[in-house]
Design an enzyme around this catalytic site. Structure first.
Site, PDB file in Angstrom:
ATOM      1  N   SER A 152      49.152  -9.373  17.152  1.00 31.19           N
ATOM      2  CA  SER A 152      48.336  -8.651  18.127  1.00 31.19           C
ATOM      3  C   SER A 152      47.028  -8.240  17.496  1.00 31.19           C
ATOM      4  O   SER A 152      46.955  -7.961  16.291  1.00 31.19           O
ATOM      5  CB  SER A 152      49.074  -7.404  18.619  1.00 31.19           C
ATOM      6  N   TYR A 167      53.780  -0.264  16.828  1.00 24.54           N
ATOM      7  CA  TYR A 167      53.653  -1.647  17.309  1.00 24.54           C
ATOM      8  C   TYR A 167      52.593  -2.395  16.500  1.00 24.54           C
ATOM      9  O   TYR A 167      52.808  -3.506  16.038  1.00 24.54           O
ATOM     10  CB  TYR A 167      53.274  -1.632  18.791  1.00 24.54           C
TER      11      TYR A 167
END
Length: 350
Positions: A152, A167
């Protein structure tokens, strides 16, 4: 992976076998379809059976070779069962592993519970690392093995409007070897710590495995999507002014589509990319490429320069003294600047 002389073979996945986790929707679904349309036989998994079966029906109706199984990759037993299924399906060989399954909690760091952290780490990082271990003998046996981890942009950029720190960090904060030993732990995030930890870990383990498994003919790369049009992102954007402000900085001026990620994953899986390993590529934007980011820095800089210039004498008066051969020393400049020489000096050095 051996070099292929035929151009058609180099840009094809014919004969390849692939496992894609989290393939029932979003980016994972696009990757499954892209790989299968290029000739690969693909197996995918997800936690929920209904969307998984719907995905299989739609893709098989297009003539694509896709099989599915229900699996919660955050659970070790499920991962081991998945590896057994793939081993049986593909005769002990696997060409491509795409670790795409993931989850996040949009919470400030102080609100994250131990269970939140465990869930995100289990789904986003531990599943990626463990499945790579399980797939290793299958990838080695194929003699054309490659792993693509879906990370990401949040692993390299901290967003105050996206509180998801664990995350993000799990996609590069820990430096692990193939035994799973952490050698370095880093954290550069701000709010939303949980999302950033495991995504940063994924980036680093990609580099480590690429180096360690290169002699076995296994390539390992990582793709870090930016803002991609998925159901989760669409839900977040609605009513979130800060989120929309972040999206406006994307250089291409639009949200990405899942297919934008799938095409890069397909390339990294092809013989044409046989010399590429250890990469972590941002798609859409990166920490070095932001639309109007310079302007955001330039505004306070311009204000500082304006303040500094207002405290200096007119340029023509200073120039006149120099042209007359008068060497203006530091005491003269301090007097000319009305005692604010430090501001002017600092502004010039910026």
């Amino acid at each position: 992976m051996a070099t292929t002389s035929s151009k058609n073979e180099r840009w094809s996945l014919a004969g390849a076998t692939a496992l894609v986790t989290g393939g029932s929707k979003g980016i994972g679904r696009a990757i499954v379809e892209e790989l299968a349309s290029l000739g690969a036989t693909v197996h995918t998994c997800a936690r929920t059976e209904a969307p998984l079966n719907r995905c299989r029906e739609e893709l098989t109706a297009k003539g694509l070779a896709v099989t599915v199984s229900v699996c919660d990759v955050s659970l070790r037993a499920d991962r081991e069962a998945l590896a057994g299924t793939v081993r049986e399906l593909f005769g002990g060989k696997l060409s491509i592993l795409v670790n795409c399954a993931g989850m996040s909690f949009l919470k400030p760091a102080v609100e994250l519970t131990p269970d939140d952290c465990s869930q995100v780490m289990g789904m986003n990082f531990e599943s990626c690392f463990h499945l790579s271990q399980l797939a290793y003998p299958l990838l080695k046996a194929s003699q054309r093995g490659c792993i693509v981890n879906i990370s990401s942009i949040a692993s390299v950029v901290a967003f105050c409007s996206l509180p998801n720190a664990v995350y993000s960090a799990a996609k590069d904060c820990s430096c692990l070897n193939s035994a799973g030993r952490a050698t370095v732990v880093r954290n550069r995030g701000n709010r939303g710590m949980q999302g950033r930890v495991e995504r940063r870990a994924m980036n680093q383990v990609t580099r480590n495995l690429a180096a360690e498994w290169a002699n076995d003919g296994i390539r390992v790369n990582c793709v870090a999507p930016g803002f991609i049009r998925t159901p989760l992102l669409s839900e977040f954007v609605e009513g979130n002014e800060l989120g929309r402000a972040e999206f406006s900085r994307v250089p291409m001026g639009r949200l990405g589509e899942p297919e934008d990620i799938a095409s890069l994953v397909a390339f990294l899986s092809m013989p044409a990319s046989s010399y590429i390993t250890g990469r972590d590529d941002s798609v859409g934007h990166s920490n070095r490429c932001w639309k109007q980011s310079l302007g955001m820095v330039a505004f306070p800089l311009a204000a500082l320069l304006k303040e500094a210039s207002s405290s200096l004498p007119p340029l023509n008066s200073v120039g006149k003294q120099w042209h007359q051969g008068q060497d203006v020393d530091r005491s003269d400049r301090l007097a000319l600047a009305n005692g604010k020489d430090k501001v002017a000096k600092g502004a010039h050095h910026i």
